[in-house]
Design a protein around this motif. Structure first.
Motif, mmCIF file in Angstrom:
data_model
loop_
_atom_site.group_PDB
_atom_site.id
_atom_site.type_symbol
_atom_site.label_atom_id
_atom_site.label_comp_id
_atom_site.label_asym_id
_atom_site.label_seq_id
_atom_site.Cartn_x
_atom_site.Cartn_y
_atom_site.Cartn_z
ATOM 1 N N HIS B 279 -41.073 -8.612 32.221
ATOM 2 C CA HIS B 279 -39.952 -9.138 32.628
ATOM 3 C C HIS B 279 -39.898 -10.689 32.435
ATOM 4 O O HIS B 279 -40.645 -11.521 32.849
ATOM 5 C CB HIS B 279 -39.442 -9.082 33.878
ATOM 6 N N ASN B 280 -38.974 -11.256 31.591
ATOM 7 C CA ASN B 280 -38.763 -12.470 30.981
ATOM 8 C C ASN B 280 -40.281 -13.273 30.650
ATOM 9 O O ASN B 280 -40.637 -14.275 31.119
ATOM 10 C CB ASN B 280 -38.248 -13.609 32.389
ATOM 11 N N GLY B 281 -40.951 -12.344 29.827
ATOM 12 C CA GLY B 281 -42.222 -12.991 29.351
ATOM 13 C C GLY B 281 -43.347 -12.712 30.363
ATOM 14 O O GLY B 281 -44.430 -13.218 29.986
ATOM 15 N N GLU B 282 -43.220 -12.399 31.613
ATOM 16 C CA GLU B 282 -43.989 -12.293 32.539
ATOM 17 C C GLU B 282 -44.574 -10.712 32.821
ATOM 18 O O GLU B 282 -43.653 -9.894 32.758
ATOM 19 C CB GLU B 282 -43.666 -13.134 33.810
ATOM 20 N N MET B 283 -45.863 -10.573 33.158
ATOM 21 C CA MET B 283 -46.327 -8.978 33.359
ATOM 22 C C MET B 283 -46.413 -9.216 34.683
ATOM 23 O O MET B 283 -46.963 -9.786 35.508
ATOM 24 C CB MET B 283 -47.761 -8.999 32.694
ATOM 25 N N PRO B 351 -32.061 -5.425 43.168
ATOM 26 C CA PRO B 351 -30.739 -5.204 42.598
ATOM 27 C C PRO B 351 -30.042 -5.556 41.388
ATOM 28 O O PRO B 351 -29.312 -5.461 40.565
ATOM 29 C CB PRO B 351 -29.814 -5.300 43.715
ATOM 30 N N PHE B 352 -30.950 -6.699 40.709
ATOM 31 C CA PHE B 352 -30.514 -7.637 39.655
ATOM 32 C C PHE B 352 -31.312 -7.169 38.669
ATOM 33 O O PHE B 352 -31.363 -7.897 37.485
ATOM 34 C CB PHE B 352 -30.606 -9.145 40.066
ATOM 35 N N GLU B 353 -32.138 -6.054 38.693
ATOM 36 C CA GLU B 353 -33.036 -5.637 37.732
ATOM 37 C C GLU B 353 -34.351 -6.713 37.277
ATOM 38 O O GLU B 353 -34.467 -6.793 35.989
ATOM 39 C CB GLU B 353 -32.439 -5.133 36.434
ATOM 40 N N THR B 354 -34.348 -7.607 38.222
ATOM 41 C CA THR B 354 -35.473 -8.565 38.066
ATOM 42 C C THR B 354 -36.708 -7.774 38.750
ATOM 43 O O THR B 354 -36.583 -6.643 39.456
ATOM 44 C CB THR B 354 -35.274 -9.818 38.539
#
Lengths: 265, 395
Positions: B279-283, B351-354
């Protein structure tokens, strides 16, 4: 002697059990007798009743992170919201985040540049069908009968955080630490501060509405007129007119929570 | 009867002493949390439930697992379980107390806990969970005490107790069903929103609970001169194998639904748990080693147990160690699967799919270990009671 003591202990045990459960039984009886009209009101339409709602006109906020911050700051002051640097402990009533975070169920493939670059405001949706109210074991969070606002009783909340699990919008925050030392702005004497161990969230400025004022965020955004607020049940209200004239979207409408916050994108 | 717990070997007292130290550590950690706040835990705005609630969920299963002894003995009159049924009840009581303790330490305002009774709210599953947990605790207390007392006096238990015994059967099912309903009725938590959650919980419970009883029996055979009997152990192993296989089957069904439908919400949590998610380039993959350990322990343990049974070695004394190893493997597997993966897998996707990862703090682990020590302490005392009564009757 021994049997007497035993009989006494038995009697005491039964009495204690009865004592503990008695309030529950009487309360349940009350609840069941008043449950019928409550259900009828919800299903038989909401004519004559207020249901507050909000329309956020993002077109007026796309290039204005300053206005968005001003709105959040107004809310922080109005509700004595503490500031924590660690995102783990943050208390958020109204905040800004990317389109993907605000609308994860909407496609984010090939969006307009303006949507990709801007942040979107998020706050409690004051759902007509709120899951947080459904799961609260103490009725510390409840829907106000007369205006549809989902409110909190900070003195009743036991801090189980079940409402935070149930909210599909991440609108609820828990006071992980004592909040009062972390209120960095001036204290607003008109609104209570909270204590550690309870959940809180946006209350649609119920206390300001009661005084005949506008919600703090609406007032803060007045210079661009980005927020419309009013009675969703009144076809003549400003929000209803804005909704009738503009295509709007809601956050996660598929979950059936019936949010009261709409977005013009 | 309670006086039996106050007389024991030095080994017994040393063990209780060690546990008391851990209880003390837990108490100190909790006092810190009580006065400083839940901020001392690894939980936060996104991961609002952590170690405490996941332990609670697992232990409800352990409590319900005693059903696998009560049902065959009382309903199907399976005599081989006669000596150990009490162990099921005496396991459920400490497990339930641990559940209640885990709930209490998780509350932000524990002193207001009685609000749940003062303002009962039938639409909240937490209210019903409280009702069935307290109900099941009461049933286990009364059944175990009355039946053990009768056994000690060498008379048949009074007839009326059977009403409570039979009532405890649906209650055992209900505690874990309602606990599953805490999770599976929440909109927007895709990983939990699955009708198979409750059956899956029950299946893993019916393996995890009996495993503890098998391990306790094997241990007590060596140190307390208490033999549950080969037939009983053999039969419990059958139950464990079927229950753990059923659980694994249910987990596989979750995989099918997620990866065949390709619905992102259903895949994300499994991705996070078993493969890591970007997510956003992080594993994010801090639970991946745990989950695969769980998979291998489950199948490894089951293969060992099944081999023992198929080769008929299970009835030999030499098999005890292998049984213990197999059971321990399956137990650890279920503990990771439910006591870690289920709750955190559901919460890591916000809930923000982060994606947010959770790491428990030392203080939080101290409280958790303290509560486990309370449970083990209670199990030790209660099992000693049960075994002493058996010995007394035999003499």
């Amino acid at each position: 002697m021994d049997t007497k003591r035993r009989t006494f202990l038995k009697a005491a045990g039964v009495a204690a059990l009865a004592g503990i459960s008695a309030p529950a039984v009487t309360k349940l009886a009350e609840a069941s007798s008043s449950a019928v009209p409550a259900v009828a009101e919800n299903s038989a339409g909401t004519a004559g009743k207020i249901r507050y709602g909000m329309v956020i006109d993002m077109r007026k906020l796309y290039d204005r992170p300053d206005i968005q911050e001003k709105m959040a700051a107004a809310c922080r002051y109005a509700h004595n919201i503490p500031t924590f640097d660690d995102p783990k402990s943050e208390i958020k009533w109204i905040w800004s985040a990317s389109y993907e975070e605000a609308f994860p169920e909407h496609s984010s493939a090939h969006n307009a540049e303006i949507i990709e670059e801007s942040e979107f405001l998020m706050l409690c949706n004051h759902c007509d069908n709120p899951p947080c109210v459904r799961v609260c074991p103490t009725k510390a969070t409840f829907k106000m009968e007369h205006n549809g606002i989902v409110a909190m009783d900070y003195h009743r909340c036991i801090g189980c955080r079940f409402c935070m699990m149930a909210c599909p919008y991440g609108a609820r925050s828990f006071n992980w630490f004592e909040p009062r030392p972390h209120i960095t702005q001036e204290i607003n004497p008109e609104f209570p501060t909270r204590m550690r161990g309870v959940v809180e969230k946006c209350n649609f400025c119920a206390e300001r509405l009661a005084r005949g004022e506008k919600p703090a965020c609406q007032e803060a955004a007045a210079e661009v007129g980005a927020i419309y607020f009013g009675d969703l049940n009144d076809p003549e209200s400003e929000v209803r007119k804005v909704l009738a004239e503009n295509p709007t979207i809601q956050r996660k409408p598929g979950l059936g929570t019936k949010p009261s916050v709409f977005y013009i994108v | 009867m309670i006086e039996k717990a106050l007389r024991g070997s030095s080994r017994y007292w040393t063990w209780l002493g060690i546990l008391a130290i851990f209880i003390g550590i837990g108490a100190v950690c909790y006092v810190r949390q009580f006065f400083i706040g839940q901020g001392l835990t690894g939980m936060g705005r996104d991961i609002g439930w952590g170690l405490y609630i996941s332990q609670f969920t697992f232990l409800v299963g352990v409590a319900a697992g005693g059903l696998m002894l009560v049902l065959p003995y009382y309903v199907h009159n399976y005599k081989a379980f006669g000596r150990i049924t009490i162990l099921g009840e005496f396991l459920a009581i400490p497990a339930l107390i641990m559940c209640l303790l885990f709930i209490m330490v998780d509350l932000g305002q524990p002193l207001r806990a009685m609000n749940m009774i003062l303002h009962p709210t039938p639409n909240s599953m937490l209210f019903w969970d409280m009702c069935v947990l307290l109900g099941y605790l009461f049933l286990n207390l009364i059944c175990s005490w009355v039946i053990l007392t009768a056994e000690r006096k060498e008379v048949a238990p009074p007839k009326w107790i059977y009403i409570f015994v039979y009532l405890s059967i649906p209650f055992a099912v209900s505690i874990h069903t309602v606990t599953a309903m805490l999770y599976c009725g929440l909109p927007g938590r895709d990983f939990w929103l699955s009708a198979i959650t409750a059956p899956r919980f029950l299946a893993s419970a019916f393996a995890a609970g009996p495993i503890i009883i098998v391990l306790a029996c094997l241990l007590m055979k060596r140190i307390a001169n208490f033999d549950a009997g080969k037939e009983a152990i053999n039969k419990i192993l059958t139950i464990i194998i079927y229950a753990a296989l059923t659980n694994a089957f249910f987990v596989c069904l979750e995989f099918f639904v997620a990866y065949y439908s390709k619905i992102p919400g259903h895949m994300h949590s499994l991705d996070y748990l078993f493969f890591g998610i970007e997510h956003n380039g992080e594993m994010y993959n801090n639970l991946v080693p745990f989950m695969w350990t769980s998979v291998f322990l489950c199948f490894g343990g089951l293969i060992v147990l099944a081999w023992l049974k198929l080769s008929k070695k299970v009835m030999t004394d030499a098999a005890d160690w292998i049984i213990a190893a197999g059971c321990l493997a399956v137990f650890l597997s279920l503990f990771i699967d439910k006591g870690l993966g289920f709750v955190l897998g559901g919460l890591a996707i916000t809930p923000f799919e982060t994606v947010v990862e959770y790491y428990p703090t030392v203080n939080e682990m101290g409280v958790t270990i303290g509560i486990w020590a309370v449970g083990i302490f209670m199990v030790t005392v209660l099992y000693k009671l049960a075994v002493d009564v058996e010995h007394e009757v035999e003499e």
